[in-house]
Design a protein around this motif. Structure first.
Motif, short mmCIF file in Angstrom:
data_model
loop_
_atom_site.label_atom_id
_atom_site.label_comp_id
_atom_site.label_asym_id
_atom_site.label_seq_id
_atom_site.Cartn_x
_atom_site.Cartn_y
_atom_site.Cartn_z
N GLY A 109 2.17 -5.05 4.71
CA GLY A 109 2.86 -5.66 3.94
C GLY A 109 2.68 -6.95 4.57
N THR A 111 5.50 -10.30 3.63
CA THR A 111 6.61 -10.98 3.63
C THR A 111 6.89 -12.77 3.87
OG1 THR A 111 9.00 -11.22 3.36
CG2 THR A 111 7.88 -10.59 5.29
N LYS A 116 3.34 -13.83 -1.86
CA LYS A 116 3.31 -12.53 -1.10
C LYS A 116 2.10 -11.60 -2.50
CE LYS A 116 8.29 -11.34 -1.17
NZ LYS A 116 8.42 -12.53 -1.64
N THR A 154 9.73 -6.12 -7.43
CA THR A 154 8.94 -5.88 -5.47
C THR A 154 8.38 -4.92 -4.71
OG1 THR A 154 10.18 -8.37 -6.01
CG2 THR A 154 8.57 -7.89 -4.20
N THR A 155 9.90 -5.14 -5.16
CA THR A 155 9.55 -3.66 -4.03
C THR A 155 9.71 -1.99 -4.14
OG1 THR A 155 9.51 -4.91 -1.02
CG2 THR A 155 10.07 -2.95 -1.38
N GLU A 179 3.38 -5.75 -0.99
CA GLU A 179 4.83 -6.84 -1.02
C GLU A 179 5.67 -6.43 -0.70
OE1 GLU A 179 5.82 -9.79 -4.15
OE2 GLU A 179 3.78 -9.15 -5.38
N VAL A 180 6.68 -6.78 0.36
CA VAL A 180 7.15 -6.45 1.29
C VAL A 180 8.81 -7.40 0.74
CG1 VAL A 180 9.01 -5.43 3.24
CG2 VAL A 180 6.65 -4.75 2.90
N SER A 181 9.97 -7.25 0.29
CA SER A 181 10.41 -8.30 -0.04
C SER A 181 12.24 -8.08 0.45
CB SER A 181 11.45 -8.00 -1.77
OG SER A 181 12.12 -6.73 -1.89
N SER A 182 12.44 -9.55 0.69
CA SER A 182 14.35 -9.25 2.00
C SER A 182 15.19 -8.14 0.99
CB SER A 182 15.10 -10.60 1.41
OG SER A 182 15.17 -10.58 -0.11
N ILE A 185 13.97 -5.22 2.74
CA ILE A 185 13.76 -4.84 3.58
C ILE A 185 15.51 -4.20 4.03
CG2 ILE A 185 14.44 -5.70 6.40
CD1 ILE A 185 11.86 -7.60 4.95
N LYS A 221 14.73 -10.69 7.06
CA LYS A 221 12.73 -10.60 7.17
C LYS A 221 12.21 -10.34 8.60
CE LYS A 221 11.82 -12.83 2.39
NZ LYS A 221 11.12 -11.89 1.64
N LEU A 224 10.95 -6.38 9.21
CA LEU A 224 9.36 -5.60 8.92
C LEU A 224 8.86 -5.68 10.11
CD1 LEU A 224 7.75 -4.57 7.41
CD2 LEU A 224 6.61 -6.93 6.42
#
Length: 486
Positions: A109, A111, A116, A154-155, A179-182, A185, A221, A224
């Motif tokens: 992942g 972030t 990203k 994005t996610t 990609e791991v967006s806020s 999460i 963030k 994660l």
């Protein structure tokens, strides 16, 4: 079909009414998709509450309902499961339904506020060049090895993520970069996934309309990294002070990278040109087509990740020298009149500043920099005057225009940007609501050797106004405008 009790494995249950030893068909959180023998999870969204559609799901044939509040009327033959958090339950259920596909590959992942898409996409390209079967889940697209799937978030939602990961399992994908967006999460879209590693790029002003405070944005963030197992790795940029924050509670093996600080992986920029830059990585030189300090960080993160995942260093450097810019990330075109047009996704103050710093570092000083920029509607309003200030301060000419207005008035968005312009810069600013006209105006104003930056939308090929998307591609628009002047 699968047993409901197997899908619920690992979910914290508050109450159960009915039988969990029943076969169910599919899982849905959108009641409109529910069919006979499906499970409906009543997720509370930012706009609608799934609890309002429980009865509709039952009428459509749902065999089980997962919710945070049981309805007053319980229908015979339907199993009702009460949980404390439907988002978390859905994530675990989706992973179970697809037999936990993330366990069968190395999922990494990425972030951070910026970088990203570039990091995930270039890691995908690098590992493909190295001969592996690879997956990609990014803002631009989802790749199941060679198969391309468009994406709009994005996610993606947890069902979509696990669907793609399952497809990756079926064809033997070894690595997947995501990609791991806020937002992802916070909404538990990364829960239930088994990460082999996580990368932190940087943190700056963004999404404060959603997270309210910078501390909340940062801590989201961080979750994660907090959730990584001992077997995973955590790689962070420690030139950003938030990098060490990400590592505070992680069980994963810790690695750092930096251009300015002492770190496990370091890089130095030796030379910069418009067509690339020369970097020193681990005492080896790398010529890359990607330019700018921000891309030096991205390339260093890619190099470090490849090393941690076991690729041979010299082979990694050779393959990195072949990597091209990602669409909409410092994508440039030089016209016959030697006007350089750059299209970049820079939609945050930090990203816009980074791009303009890069441009100003490469110019001789005799050319003008003309920046076309807007801000998205229904998003963080507090960054608009900051974006306006940066564009007007760091350009010879700034043209404020529409981005994706969504449901807001374009004029009001532009006015918010204008509020950040200092008195000495007001004469450098034009406001043109129509984005096509703004780009064409920039091209008409440009002289030989001038530089036009079109910022904010990057890879997007549409413009959204009041729920309607129309075709619009910044790169095509600026290229056509410049070519038509020849």
């Amino acid at each position: 079909m699968k047993l409901l009790k197997d899908i619920l494995y690992g979910v914290s249950l508050s109450a159960v009414s009915g039988d969990t030893n029943v076969l169910v068909n599919q899982i849905h959180f959108d009641s409109r998709k529910v069919e006979m023998d499906d499970v409906f999870v009543a997720v509370r969204g930012t706009i609608t509450d799934g609890h309002e559609y429980i009865q509709k799901a039952v009428e459509s044939g749902a065999k089980a309902i997962v919710c945070e509040e049981l309805p007053e009327l319980l229908i015979n033959g339907v199993t009702y499961i009460k949980v404390s958090d439907c988002n978390s339950a859905l994530a675990i259920m989706a992973a179970n339904f697809f037999d936990n596909p993330s366990k069968n590959l190395k999922l990494v992942g990425v972030t951070g506020t910026n970088g990203k898409t570039t990091v995930t996409t270039l890691l995908y390209n690098l590992f493909k060049k190295a001969g592996y079967k690879v997956g990609l889940i990014s803002t631009i697209k989802v790749m199941v090895d060679d198969t391309d799937h468009p994406t709009s978030h994005t996610t993606p939602d947890v069902i979509t993520i696990n669907t793609y990961l399952s497809q990756m399992n079926q064809i033997g994908v070894e690595f997947c970069f995501m990609e791991v967006s806020s937002h992802g999460i916070h909404q538990k879209r990364a829960e239930g996934l088994h990460f082999a590693g996580a990368i932190f790029t940087n943190l700056s002003h963004d999404h404060l309309d959603y997270h309210k405070t910078f501390a909340e944005y940062r801590d989201t963030k961080k979750r994660l990294f907090d959730g990584l197992p001992k077997s995973a790795f955590a790689l962070v940029n420690i030139d950003d002070k938030n990098g060490l924050v990400m590592l505070q509670n992680t069980k994963a093996k810790k690695y750092t990278y930096a251009l300015k600080s002492y770190a496990d992986y370091r890089a130095q920029i030796l030379e910069k040109q418009f067509n690339g830059q020369l970097l020193k990585l681990d005492d080896n030189e790398l010529w890359s087509k990607l330019i700018g300090d921000f891309n030096a960080y991205n390339l260093l993160a890619i190099y470090a990740t490849a090393d941690i995942l076991g690729l041979e260093k010299m082979e990694t450097l050779r393959l990195m020298s072949e990597l091209e810019n990602v669409d909409g990330r410092f994508q440039y075109y030089i016209s016959k009149d030697k006007i350089t047009a750059i299209v970049d996704y820079a939609h945050t103050p930090d990203a816009l500043k980074n791009v303009l710093v890069t441009i100003n570092a490469l110019r001789t000083g005799n050319e003008n920099v003309i920046t076309v920029v807007g801000c998205g509607g229904d998003r963080d309003k507090s960054k608009r005057p900051v974006m306006g200030h940066i564009a007007s301060e760091m350009s010879n000419q700034a043209i404020f225009t529409s981005d994706n207005p969504r449901t807001e008035s374009p004029e009001a968005i532009i006015a918010d940007m204008e509020a950040g312009v200092e008195a000495q810069n007001t004469k450098k600013v034009l406001s043109i609501e129509n984005r096509r006209q703004a780009i064409r105006t920039a091209c008409k104003l440009a002289m030989t050797n001038d530089i036009i930056l079109v910022a904010g939308k990057g890879h997007e090929t549409y413009q959204e106004t009041n729920g309607v998307r129309v075709d619009f591609d910044d790169f095509k628009e600026v290229k056509e405008a410049l070519d038509s002047q020849n």
